[in-house]
Design an enzyme around this catalytic site. Structure first.
Site, PDB file in Angstrom:
ATOM      1  N   SER A 147       0.838  -1.195   0.089  1.00  0.00           N
ATOM      2  CA  SER A 147      -0.159  -0.003   0.149  1.00  0.00           C
ATOM      3  C   SER A 147       0.811   1.292  -0.024  1.00  0.00           C
ATOM      4  O   SER A 147       1.979   1.040   0.338  1.00  0.00           O
ATOM      5  CB  SER A 147      -0.896  -0.204   1.218  1.00  0.00           C
ATOM      6  OG  SER A 147      -1.505   1.367   1.508  1.00  0.00           O
ATOM      7  N   TYR A 160      -4.127  -0.701   9.821  1.00  0.00           N
ATOM      8  CA  TYR A 160      -3.676  -0.739   8.369  1.00  0.00           C
ATOM      9  C   TYR A 160      -2.283  -0.259   8.196  1.00  0.00           C
ATOM     10  O   TYR A 160      -1.710  -1.230   7.536  1.00  0.00           O
ATOM     11  CB  TYR A 160      -4.861  -0.143   7.410  1.00  0.00           C
ATOM     12  CG  TYR A 160      -4.821  -0.349   6.010  1.00  0.00           C
ATOM     13  CD1 TYR A 160      -5.369  -1.359   5.505  1.00  0.00           C
ATOM     14  CD2 TYR A 160      -4.031   0.562   5.225  1.00  0.00           C
ATOM     15  CE1 TYR A 160      -5.170  -1.678   3.971  1.00  0.00           C
ATOM     16  CE2 TYR A 160      -4.024   0.375   3.950  1.00  0.00           C
ATOM     17  CZ  TYR A 160      -4.778  -0.793   3.569  1.00  0.00           C
ATOM     18  OH  TYR A 160      -4.650  -1.283   1.950  1.00  0.00           O
TER      19      TYR A 160
HETATM   20  P1  NAP Z   1     -11.972  -5.115  -1.887  1.00  0.00           P
HETATM   21  O1  NAP Z   1     -12.475  -4.939  -3.153  1.00  0.00           O
HETATM   22  O2  NAP Z   1     -12.456  -4.598  -0.362  1.00  0.00           O
HETATM   23  O3  NAP Z   1     -11.118  -6.364  -1.945  1.00  0.00           O
HETATM   24  C1  NAP Z   1     -10.641  -7.126  -0.579  1.00  0.00           C
HETATM   25  C2  NAP Z   1     -10.690  -8.577  -0.929  1.00  0.00           C
HETATM   26  O4  NAP Z   1     -10.165  -9.197   0.125  1.00  0.00           O
HETATM   27  C3  NAP Z   1     -12.303  -9.046  -0.964  1.00  0.00           C
HETATM   28  O5  NAP Z   1     -12.193 -10.043  -2.219  1.00  0.00           O
HETATM   29  C4  NAP Z   1     -12.412  -9.501   0.349  1.00  0.00           C
HETATM   30  O6  NAP Z   1     -13.394 -10.431   0.170  1.00  0.00           O
HETATM   31  C5  NAP Z   1     -10.968 -10.049   0.496  1.00  0.00           C
HETATM   32  N1  NAP Z   1     -11.145 -10.410   1.815  1.00  0.00           N
HETATM   33  C6  NAP Z   1     -11.052  -9.747   3.181  1.00  0.00           C
HETATM   34  N2  NAP Z   1     -11.323 -10.474   4.118  1.00  0.00           N
HETATM   35  C7  NAP Z   1     -11.254 -11.504   3.898  1.00  0.00           C
HETATM   36  C8  NAP Z   1     -11.223 -12.661   4.667  1.00  0.00           C
HETATM   37  N3  NAP Z   1     -11.055 -12.861   6.028  1.00  0.00           N
HETATM   38  N4  NAP Z   1     -11.218 -14.077   3.869  1.00  0.00           N
HETATM   39  C9  NAP Z   1     -10.941 -14.012   2.697  1.00  0.00           C
HETATM   40  N5  NAP Z   1     -11.185 -12.933   1.844  1.00  0.00           N
HETATM   41  C10 NAP Z   1     -11.058 -11.688   2.398  1.00  0.00           C
HETATM   42  O7  NAP Z   1     -10.534  -4.058  -1.742  1.00  0.00           O
HETATM   43  P2  NAP Z   1      -9.225  -3.961  -2.763  1.00  0.00           P
HETATM   44  O8  NAP Z   1      -8.922  -2.380  -3.014  1.00  0.00           O
HETATM   45  O9  NAP Z   1      -9.295  -4.685  -3.938  1.00  0.00           O
HETATM   46  O10 NAP Z   1      -8.159  -4.657  -1.710  1.00  0.00           O
HETATM   47  C11 NAP Z   1      -7.338  -5.676  -2.219  1.00  0.00           C
HETATM   48  C12 NAP Z   1      -5.776  -5.608  -1.534  1.00  0.00           C
HETATM   49  O11 NAP Z   1      -5.330  -4.260  -1.876  1.00  0.00           O
HETATM   50  C13 NAP Z   1      -6.012  -5.423  -0.066  1.00  0.00           C
HETATM   51  O12 NAP Z   1      -4.821  -6.181   0.719  1.00  0.00           O
HETATM   52  C14 NAP Z   1      -5.784  -3.747   0.255  1.00  0.00           C
HETATM   53  O13 NAP Z   1      -5.485  -3.474   1.392  1.00  0.00           O
HETATM   54  C15 NAP Z   1      -4.877  -3.475  -1.057  1.00  0.00           C
HETATM   55  N6  NAP Z   1      -4.869  -2.003  -1.331  1.00  0.00           N
HETATM   56  C16 NAP Z   1      -5.983  -1.324  -1.723  1.00  0.00           C
HETATM   57  C17 NAP Z   1      -5.845  -0.052  -2.310  1.00  0.00           C
HETATM   58  C18 NAP Z   1      -6.914   0.629  -2.833  1.00  0.00           C
HETATM   59  O14 NAP Z   1      -6.774   1.894  -2.979  1.00  0.00           O
HETATM   60  N7  NAP Z   1      -8.067   0.112  -3.156  1.00  0.00           N
HETATM   61  C19 NAP Z   1      -4.461   0.694  -2.108  1.00  0.00           C
HETATM   62  C20 NAP Z   1      -3.591  -0.105  -1.647  1.00  0.00           C
HETATM   63  C21 NAP Z   1      -3.629  -1.439  -0.972  1.00  0.00           C
HETATM   64  P3  NAP Z   1     -14.915  -9.891   0.652  1.00  0.00           P
HETATM   65  O15 NAP Z   1     -15.515  -9.493  -0.782  1.00  0.00           O
HETATM   66  O16 NAP Z   1     -15.726 -11.255   0.806  1.00  0.00           O
HETATM   67  O17 NAP Z   1     -15.008  -8.896   1.660  1.00  0.00           O
END
Ligand code: NAP
Length: 255
Positions: A147, A160
């Site tokens: 991140s 986080y």
């Molecule tokens: P997201 O759409 O909320 O996706 C998160 C994913 O992780 C979802 O598929 C979620 O499943 C899954 N997850 C969470 N808890 C879980 C659990 N206990 N067991 C199994 N699966 C679980 O958000 P995203 O932005 O794509 O995030 C993906 C990664 O990128 C994360 O590590 C996040 O920290 C990182 N990230 C995101 C950003 C951003 O700007 N969006 C920036 C930097 C880093 P559910 O749908 O069932 O909740």
């Protein structure tokens, strides 16, 4: 371009039902990899998109809030798709609250998914990878999703920030220990990507404006923007890249 070709490789992507995980799973499939989709909800849409690329998709149901399913996830993937060449540790959660009010529950929940399970799933997959890499000379690839808060402090997201800073350190530690065992460990640090994770920021007019003002590209990233970096780090083109945290941020860190 064959160095970027993933035909015949098997990738395991956690949190593959939505957002960045879906974007990465589909792009790895476009590059030729079969993909195991680890999710706690049915990733039907991702499965369809992956299969549309003419590769195999396997759904593995697992709640990654504890390390309990790690060994089973590896066994199910190896049992069905044959082995694991690429692990993408993408599943992650965020909890927002002022540091003065932040609760232990919000600390533990985030640290468990984002850091503890990331490490122990990597350990389980690395044990599997070292089994075949010494035999056939191919390299395993582990890609952690970091991140901007791997580099910066952020606000109102203490667990986080701690978890993603930890992901940066663990990426380097795992690279140090496993490089000589035939595994590359690197991370991708997405900038501000339009997903469920950032829905609250996108909905807050002031924060949304402040964020966009700082991004030289002038737009939120799309999950598909992360896929190319994942293909690179998963491919033999990146065999000499170790312990690197690759920012894909529209220039956020450059400003
Ligand atoms: P997201 O759409 O909320 O996706 C998160 C994913 O992780 C979802 O598929 C979620 O499943 C899954 N997850 C969470 N808890 C879980 C659990 N206990 N067991 C199994 N699966 C679980 O958000 P995203 O932005 O794509 O995030 C993906 C990664 O990128 C994360 O590590 C996040 O920290 C990182 N990230 C995101 C950003 C951003 O700007 N969006 C920036 C930097 C880093 P559910 O749908 O069932 O909740």
């Amino acid at each position: 371009m064959s160095a970027f070709d993933l035909t015949g490789k098997v990738a395991l992507v956690t949190g593959a039902n939505t957002g960045i995980g879906q974007g990465i799973a589909v792009t790895l499939a476009k590059a030729g990899a079969d993909v195991a989709l680890v999710a706690r909800r049915d990733p039907a849409e991702t499965r369809e998109l992956v299969e549309a690329e003419g590769v195999r998709a396997q759904v593995i149901n697992a709640d990654l809030s504890s390390i309990e399913p790690c060994a089973r996830v590896v066994a199910e993937c190896v049992g069905t798709l044959g082995r694991i060449d690429i692990l993408v540790n993408n599943a992650g959660i965020i909890r927002r609250e002022d540091a003065l009010q932040f609760t232990e529950a919000d600390w533990d929940a985030v640290m468990d998914v984002n850091l503890k399970v990331l490490f122990f799933l990597s350990q389980a997959v690395a044990r599997h990878m070292t089994g075949w890499s010494s035999r056939d000379g191919a390299r395993g690839k582990i890609i952690n999703i970091a991140s901007m808060l791997t580099f910066q402090g952020g606000i109102r997201v203490p667990s986080y920030t701690a978890s993603k800073s930890g992901v940066g350190g663990l990426t380097k530690l795992m690279a140090n220990e496993w490089a000589a065992k035939g595994i590359n460990v690197n991370a991708i640090a997405p900038g501000y990507i339009a997903t469920n994770n950032t829905a609250a920021l996108q909905a807050d007019a002031t924060r949304n404006r402040q964020i966009l003002e700082r991004i030289p590209e002038g737009r939120w990233g799309d999950p598909a923007d992360i896929g190319g970096a994942a293909v690179f780090l998963a491919s033999s083109a990146a065999d000499y890249v170790q312990g690197h945290i690759l920012a894909v941020d529209g220039g956020w860190l450059a400003r």
